[in-house]
Design an enzyme around this catalytic site. Structure first.
Site, PDB file in Angstrom:
ATOM      1  N   LYS A  52     -15.603 -16.467 -42.996  1.00  6.98           N
ATOM      2  CA  LYS A  52     -16.661 -16.539 -41.973  1.00  6.98           C
ATOM      3  C   LYS A  52     -17.875 -15.716 -42.393  1.00  6.98           C
ATOM      4  O   LYS A  52     -19.015 -16.172 -42.304  1.00  6.98           O
ATOM      5  CB  LYS A  52     -16.110 -16.066 -40.616  1.00  6.98           C
ATOM      6  CG  LYS A  52     -15.115 -17.050 -40.007  1.00  6.98           C
ATOM      7  CD  LYS A  52     -14.368 -16.505 -38.799  1.00  6.98           C
ATOM      8  CE  LYS A  52     -13.272 -17.502 -38.384  1.00  6.98           C
ATOM      9  NZ  LYS A  52     -12.471 -17.089 -37.237  1.00  6.98           N
ATOM     10  N   GLN A  96     -11.050 -11.768 -34.012  1.00 10.08           N
ATOM     11  CA  GLN A  96     -10.067 -12.594 -34.707  1.00 10.08           C
ATOM     12  C   GLN A  96      -8.680 -12.434 -34.077  1.00 10.08           C
ATOM     13  O   GLN A  96      -8.222 -11.314 -33.819  1.00 10.08           O
ATOM     14  CB  GLN A  96     -10.035 -12.218 -36.202  1.00 10.08           C
ATOM     15  CG  GLN A  96      -9.193 -13.137 -37.063  1.00 10.08           C
ATOM     16  CD  GLN A  96      -9.715 -14.575 -37.153  1.00 10.08           C
ATOM     17  OE1 GLN A  96     -10.906 -14.824 -37.003  1.00 10.08           O
ATOM     18  NE2 GLN A  96      -8.831 -15.522 -37.380  1.00 10.08           N
ATOM     19  N   ASP A 119     -16.682 -18.327 -30.114  1.00  8.52           N
ATOM     20  CA  ASP A 119     -15.370 -18.947 -30.289  1.00  8.52           C
ATOM     21  C   ASP A 119     -15.055 -19.881 -29.121  1.00  8.52           C
ATOM     22  O   ASP A 119     -14.101 -20.659 -29.197  1.00  8.52           O
ATOM     23  CB  ASP A 119     -14.278 -17.863 -30.346  1.00  8.52           C
ATOM     24  CG  ASP A 119     -13.724 -17.658 -31.741  1.00  8.52           C
ATOM     25  OD1 ASP A 119     -13.773 -18.610 -32.542  1.00  8.52           O
ATOM     26  OD2 ASP A 119     -13.243 -16.550 -32.015  1.00  8.52           O
TER      27      ASP A 119
HETATM   28  N1  GUN Z   1      -7.208 -17.234 -35.146  1.00  7.23           N
HETATM   29  C1  GUN Z   1      -6.939 -18.490 -35.569  1.00  7.23           C
HETATM   30  N2  GUN Z   1      -7.985 -19.303 -35.345  1.00  7.23           N
HETATM   31  C2  GUN Z   1      -8.949 -18.539 -34.770  1.00  7.23           C
HETATM   32  C3  GUN Z   1     -10.268 -18.822 -34.325  1.00  7.23           C
HETATM   33  O1  GUN Z   1     -10.787 -19.954 -34.386  1.00  7.23           O
HETATM   34  N3  GUN Z   1     -10.935 -17.760 -33.789  1.00  7.23           N
HETATM   35  C4  GUN Z   1     -10.384 -16.526 -33.683  1.00  7.23           C
HETATM   36  N4  GUN Z   1     -11.119 -15.563 -33.131  1.00  7.23           N
HETATM   37  N5  GUN Z   1      -9.163 -16.239 -34.100  1.00  7.23           N
HETATM   38  C5  GUN Z   1      -8.452 -17.248 -34.634  1.00  7.23           C
END
Ligand code: GUN
Length: 301
Positions: A52, A96, A119
């Site tokens: 990211k 995350q 998100d």
């Molecule tokens: N863990 C697995 N997929 C995601 C996601 O799209 N966003 C976040 N914040 N954590 C994750």
């Protein structure tokens, strides 16, 4: 059969975003800023967050990675979220998941300012998504919609079966595919661990979305001839022939399902890459919203 090339679409959209950032810079404006919060040192989370941050750099965004020890208290993490909510330099941020067991993830997600919730996990955004109102759509489902749209895959009147009902992928996918828009207007079946005859349900799918996180779960005898198969799975399995010591496996037994499909996403190279790209799109949207720009619309389908 056509392979859905997530790598190509992802690069194409990131190029479009980079051009927008160039235009912002050329007109003397600041650039979008995404922050990511990472707690602990889970291998997969480290990889996702690194990707990211790297993608932000690639398109010209600013990014911040805030790392915390696995034993950070819930109160301290709530304070981190509050600070990011109040920080005028941050357009959007993510925490995350998964978080360590002693932290209530829902409490943390509820504390995120919905306007910075790129998100799309906050109930305010989930509720708006259900009502087909402008909102942040969770990155993986949004990435899948972008793939469907770029490949001009017909969805109206199709039967879409989703395997899995996680808050991050399965559940939002069932909502999105049934909305009165494109992509959408499907007749949707949500299936999960308590579904009685999963094979029979899967066989009815014109569009089958596998998001249960079990490597190679979907076999050829679960797929109707000509179906569109979207594989969201991305599980690390031990593979001593690889330098990393592991291989990435999807939820679909790719080789045997491939000949039956009209379209299929590979793993890797399919949905996974789109998640980051969709997050960048949400961040750009958050930026425009905060800058009070009206030309840009949420989710331009
Ligand atoms: N863990 C697995 N997929 C995601 C996601 O799209 N966003 C976040 N914040 N954590 C994750």
């Amino acid at each position: 059969m056509q392979l859905i090339d997530g790598k190509f679409v992802s690069a194409q959209i990131q190029e479009e975003i980079a051009l927008e950032v160039d235009a912002l810079k050329a007109s003397g404006k600041r650039v979008p800023h995404l922050a990511a919060v990472l707690v602990g040192n889970d291998g997969a989370s480290e990889t996702y967050v690194a990707s990211k941050v790297k993608s932000c750099e690639k398109v010209g965004f600013s990014s911040s990675l805030l790392r915390f020890d696995a034993n950070i208290s819930e109160a301290a993490l709530l304070k981190v979220v509050q600070d990011l909510n109040e920080n005028p330099e941050i357009d959007g941020f993510i925490v995350q998941l998964p978080l360590p067991k002693h932290i209530d993830a829902n409490k943390i997600l509820l504390a995120i300012d919905p306007d910075k919730d790129v998100d799309g996990f906050h109930p305010a955004n989930v509720g708006k998504m259900v009502l087909n109102l402008p909102c942040f759509i969770p990155a993986t489902p949004y990435g899948i919609l972008l793939l469907i749209e770029r490949y001009k895959i017909e969805t109206a009147g199709k039967h879409c079966v989703v395997i899995g009902r996680s808050n991050i992928v399965g559940f939002p996918m069932t909502i999105l595919m049934g909305r009165n828009t494109y992509p959408g207007n499907c007749t949707v079946t949500m299936t999960h661990s308590k579904t009685k005859d999963l094979q029979a349900e899967a066989l009815r799918a014109d569009i089958l979305i596998a998001a249960l996180g079990r490597p190679e779960f979907v076999t050829a005898n679960m797929v109707k001839q000509g179906a569109v198969v979207i594989d969201v799975g991305i599980t690390r399995v031990v593979d001593t022939t690889k330098k990393s010591g592991f291989a990435l496996k999807g939820d679909v037994k790719f080789d045997e399902v491939l000949p039956k499909c009209s379209y299929i996403t590979p793993v890797p190279g399919g949905v996974g890459l789109m998640t980051v790209t969709a997050l960048l799109k949400n961040t750009l949207q958050a930026y425009y919203n905060r800058m009070g720009t009206t030309e840009k619309l949420f989710f331009e389908f």
